[in-house]
Design a protein around this motif. Structure first.
Motif: not given
Ligand code: ADP
Ligand code: NA
Length: 304
Positions: A1-13
Motif C-alpha cells: 500500500m502506498s502512502a495516502k497523502i491529502a493536499v489542501v491547496g492552490s492551483i495556478n497557471m
C-alpha cells in the motif's frame, strides 16, 4: 500500500515572461520569451508527493476555463485524485504573471482567482477522503479559515498535519498547536517569529520559538545550506546534497511533498528529511517548477 497523502491547496497557471528589464509604469516593453507552466503551491506539492511514490488526492478550486481544464489534465496524468477539485463557473483559475529580467530578478503578480473559493464546506465534502489519509498537507494560498477547518478535521481523525506556511502570514497558537510538522524557509521563519533567520544559528532560535508556541516538529529549509530540524527532544542540522544548481524554483515544494510521503511510509524523521533533501536536490538541477520535480527512482539514485 502506498502512502495516502491529502493536499489542501492552490492551483495556478504560471505565465512566465523573460524580459531585458522590468517595465516602467505606462511602458510597453518587448520581452524575450514566454512560457506557460503549471504551478501553485498545492499543485506542485501534490505532484512532488505523487512522483515520490504517494497516493495523492487534492482538494482545490479552479475556474471553468482553459487554464483550469489544462491544470486538471496535468494533475490527472500524474495519477492524482482530482475528484475534490471544484470547478467554479464565472471565476478565473489562479494565475501568476512572472517577469524574469536579464539580471535574474523576478517580479510577480498573483491573481488567486478560484483559489479564494476553497471553503470549509468543500473541506466537509471531502471529509471521508481527508480522514482516511495518513498525512494532510496544507499551505497558505487557500483561505486560512478553510485550512483551519481542514486541520481541525485531520486532528479529530488522527491524521498527521504538515503545514508549509507560505506565503507567510501571522498564525495563532491554536492553529500552530494542531500542526505536527511545520516546514518553512528563512523568509517564512522570519515572518512567523521576531527573529531574522539568515543561517543555521538563527534558524535554530526561530524553530525553538515556534516549538514554544506548540508545534512539536519544526523544519527550517536553508536553501543550499540544507535544513535545521527541531524534533521532540533533539535538534540538528543536515547539509544539502552537493549538486549542480540550475534553478531553485519549486525546491521547497518538492521538499515538502517528498517529506510527507516518507513520513506516511513510517520513515523516522532524520531519514524522511534525507529523502526530502534528495528530492529537492534533484529539483534544483533542472529548470522550472513541475518540470523539475523528480520521480521515486531519481530520488533513490540521489540517495545512493
Ligand atoms: P524555498 O524554495 O521554499 O525557498 P529552500 O530554498 O530553502 O526552499 O530549499 C528547500 C530545500 O531544497 C533545501 O532545504 C535543500 O534541501 C534544497 N536546496 C535548495 N537549494 C539547494 C542547493 N543550492 N543545493 C542543494 N540543495 C538545495
Ligand atoms: Na527547478
Amino acid at each position: 500500500m502506498s502512502a495516502k497523502i491529502a493536499v489542501v491547496g492552490s492551483i495556478n497557471m504560471d505565465l512566465v515572461f523573460s524580459t531585458p528589464r522590468m517595465p516602467l509604469p505606462g511602458e510597453t516593453l518587448m520581452g524575450h520569451q514566454f512560457h506557460q507552466i503549471h504551478g501553485g503551491k498545492g499543485a506542485n506539492q501534490a505532484v512532488a508527493a505523487a512522483r515520490a511514490g504517494g497516493s495523492v488526492a487534492l482538494l482545490a478550486c479552479v475556474g471553468n476555463d482553459v487554464n483550469g481544464h489544462s491544470s486538471l489534465q496535468a494533475l490527472q496524468s500524474e495519477g492524482i485524485d482530482c475528484q475534490y477539485v471544484r470547478n467554479v463557473d464565472g471565476m478565473a483559475t489562479g494565475v501568476a504573471a512572472i517577469l524574469l529580467d536579464d539580471l535574474g530578478q523576478n517580479s510577480i503578480v498573483l491573481a488567486i482567482g478560484a483559489n479564494a473559493l476553497v471553503s470549509p464546506v468543500d473541506v466537509d465534502s471531502a471529509q471521508q477522503m481527508l480522514s482516511k489519509s495518513q498525512i494532510m498537507l496544507c499551505q497558505l494560498e487557500t483561505p486560512l479559515e478553510s485550512v483551519r477547518h481542514a486541520v481541525e478535521l485531520a486532528v479529530r481523525s488522527g491524521v498527521q498535519v504538515v503545514l508549509n506556511p507560505a506565503p507567510a502570514q501571522a498564525l495563532d497558537d491554536v492553529l500552530l498547536a494542531q500542526v505536527n510538522y511545520l516546514v518553512l524557509n528563512e523568509t517564512e521563519a522570519s515572518m512567523l517569529t521576531d527573529i531574522r533567520v539568515i543561517d543555521v544559528l538563527s534558524a535554530a532560535e526561530a524553530a525553538s520559538a515556534l516549538q514554544r508556541r506548540g508545534v512539536p516538529v519544526v523544519i527550517v529549509t536553508l536553501g543550499g545550506e540544507g535544513i535545521w530540524v527541531a524534533d521532540i527532544g533533539s535538534a540538528y542540522s543536515l547539509p544539502a546534497f552537493k549538486v549542480n544548481v540550475v534553478d531553485t524554483t519549486a525546491a521547497g515544494d518538492t521538499f515538502v511533498g517528498a517529506l510527507s510521503v516518507a513520513l506516511a511510509e513510517g520513515q523516522v524523521l532524520r531519514q524522511a528529511c534525507l529523502f526530502a533533501q534528495a528530492a529537492a536536490a534533484c529539483a534544483v538541477t533542472k529548470l522550472g517548477a513541475q518540470t523539475s520535480i523528480p520521480n521515486r527512482s531519481a530520488i533513490e539514485r540521489q540517495l545512493q
